[in-house]
Design a protein around this motif. Structure first.
Motif, PDB file in Angstrom:
ATOM      1  N   TRP A   9       0.136  -1.344   0.305  1.00  0.00           N
ATOM      2  CA  TRP A   9       0.147   0.125   0.191  1.00  0.00           C
ATOM      3  C   TRP A   9       1.264   1.175   0.148  1.00  0.00           C
ATOM      4  O   TRP A   9       2.392   1.505   0.482  1.00  0.00           O
ATOM      5  CB  TRP A   9      -0.488  -0.817   1.425  1.00  0.00           C
ATOM      6  CG  TRP A   9      -1.817   1.481   1.222  1.00  0.00           C
ATOM      7  CD1 TRP A   9      -3.182   1.745   0.477  1.00  0.00           C
ATOM      8  CD2 TRP A   9      -1.378   2.464   2.211  1.00  0.00           C
ATOM      9  NE1 TRP A   9      -3.132   2.499   1.596  1.00  0.00           N
ATOM     10  CE2 TRP A   9      -2.750   3.521   2.321  1.00  0.00           C
ATOM     11  CE3 TRP A   9      -0.289   2.896   3.365  1.00  0.00           C
ATOM     12  CZ2 TRP A   9      -2.375   4.524   3.358  1.00  0.00           C
ATOM     13  CZ3 TRP A   9       0.197   3.796   3.700  1.00  0.00           C
ATOM     14  CH2 TRP A   9      -1.486   4.473   3.970  1.00  0.00           C
ATOM     15  N   SER A  13      -0.127   8.672   5.458  1.00  0.00           N
ATOM     16  CA  SER A  13      -0.017   8.418   7.145  1.00  0.00           C
ATOM     17  C   SER A  13      -0.630   9.179   7.532  1.00  0.00           C
ATOM     18  O   SER A  13      -1.703   9.761   7.863  1.00  0.00           O
ATOM     19  CB  SER A  13       0.903   9.108   7.466  1.00  0.00           C
ATOM     20  OG  SER A  13       0.961   8.868   9.149  1.00  0.00           O
ATOM     21  N   LEU A  22       3.971   0.729   2.856  1.00  0.00           N
ATOM     22  CA  LEU A  22       3.735  -0.753   3.880  1.00  0.00           C
ATOM     23  C   LEU A  22       4.286  -1.741   2.847  1.00  0.00           C
ATOM     24  O   LEU A  22       4.245  -1.573   1.510  1.00  0.00           O
ATOM     25  CB  LEU A  22       2.497  -0.725   3.940  1.00  0.00           C
ATOM     26  CG  LEU A  22       2.452  -2.461   4.561  1.00  0.00           C
ATOM     27  CD1 LEU A  22       2.854  -2.577   6.048  1.00  0.00           C
ATOM     28  CD2 LEU A  22       0.860  -2.787   5.141  1.00  0.00           C
ATOM     29  N   ILE A  44       7.401  -0.010   7.169  1.00  0.00           N
ATOM     30  CA  ILE A  44       6.313   1.346   6.727  1.00  0.00           C
ATOM     31  C   ILE A  44       7.685   2.072   6.983  1.00  0.00           C
ATOM     32  O   ILE A  44       7.937   2.700   7.718  1.00  0.00           O
ATOM     33  CB  ILE A  44       5.147   1.540   7.741  1.00  0.00           C
ATOM     34  CG1 ILE A  44       4.665   0.230   8.320  1.00  0.00           C
ATOM     35  CG2 ILE A  44       4.838   2.341   8.091  1.00  0.00           C
ATOM     36  CD1 ILE A  44       4.224  -0.329   9.495  1.00  0.00           C
ATOM     37  N   VAL A 125      -0.882   3.002   9.191  1.00  0.00           N
ATOM     38  CA  VAL A 125      -1.245   2.546   7.460  1.00  0.00           C
ATOM     39  C   VAL A 125      -2.853   1.664   7.904  1.00  0.00           C
ATOM     40  O   VAL A 125      -3.111   1.533   9.501  1.00  0.00           O
ATOM     41  CB  VAL A 125      -0.905   1.399   7.152  1.00  0.00           C
ATOM     42  CG1 VAL A 125      -1.636   0.490   5.807  1.00  0.00           C
ATOM     43  CG2 VAL A 125       0.626   1.556   7.083  1.00  0.00           C
TER      44      VAL A 125
END
Length: 245
Positions: A9, A13, A22, A44, A125
């Motif tokens: 993804w 944030s 991610l 992340i 996320v």
């Protein structure tokens, strides 16, 4: 052909709106981290900042929130950022593919376990991005420093441990419905409702075959002795002592 790493993804944030990504690694080659064992690792990171530079300059809020262990605060974070830099550079060079339904099916078939947030706070996320991956896995571990925040999705309690730095923080988090994970100084005692990390008791035990740190359940709260580079351990001890003064 299955690749080792995938972009799961990209987006804003949930902590500060900055662009983050991610990335999931370990489908083909397992991590070299002896403690975690054969868990898929999830990273992340910020899309436009080299991790070490961001950490040194205090620009990592989008992925780390207000974690007190950050390099720009106490300097006690145990994560080695040099491998994270390599992940960032590979991402920045556009050398990762996007995770697709095919890889989710592979997760389901082979039941990979996953470490939620090898670096960065998972709650940066969206929860709905993570849940299909978690449900497809055979098990998970994960932690968040944002358990106290009103902006933290309540659904995370079923999957993450509240990362706390003191007994008083642990009690607050537990009263809010979280199981807790507490880093302690080498000679610090456990609380009555804590057990020591199994790997610390026996270093042949891996996270991948323990999986106690999996969020809300009837399992005990966990504590672990601070570990990592000597200067980081020293920084943590100083920080821990400041909390008790």
């Amino acid at each position: 052909m299955l690749k080792n790493s995938y972009i799961v993804w990209e987006g804003a944030s949930l902590i500060d709106g900055s662009p983050i990504v991610l990335i999931l690694t370990g489908f083909v080659n397992h991590t070299l981290n002896r403690k975690t064992g054969g868990l898929l690792q999830s990273w992340i990171i910020q899309q436009n900042l080299v991790p070490t530079d961001a950490a040194k300059k205090g620009l990592e809020k989008g992925i780390c929130g207000d974690c007190p262990l950050k390099l720009s605060q106490t300097g006690a974070c145990f994560v080695n950022l040099l491998p994270v830099n390599n992940i960032y550079r590979t991402y920045f060079a556009s050398n990762y593919s996007k995770l697709s339904a095919n890889e989710i099916e592979i997760l389901k078939r082979y039941r990979y376990p996953i470490r939620i947030g090898s670096y960065g706070d998972p709650t940066a996320v969206p929860f709905d991005v993570w849940e299909p991956i978690i449900r497809a896995s055979s098990g998970h571990t994960g932690y968040t420093h944002r358990w106290y925040s009103n902006e933290c999705d309540e659904r995370w309690k079923q999957y993450l441990m509240a990362s706390v730095q003191s007994e008083s923080e642990a009690r607050i988090a537990q009263n809010l419905g979280w199981r807790t994970f507490r880093i302690i100084a080498p000679d610090a005692p456990l609380s009555e409702n804590e057990i020591l990390c199994r790997n610390t008791e026996d270093d042949t035990v891996r996270c991948s075959n323990c999986m106690l740190c999996d969020g809300k359940s009837k399992k005990p709260n966990i504590a672990d002795k601070v570990h990592g580079l000597n200067w980081k351990v020293s920084n943590f001890i100083k920080y821990s002592e400041s909390l008790s003064n």
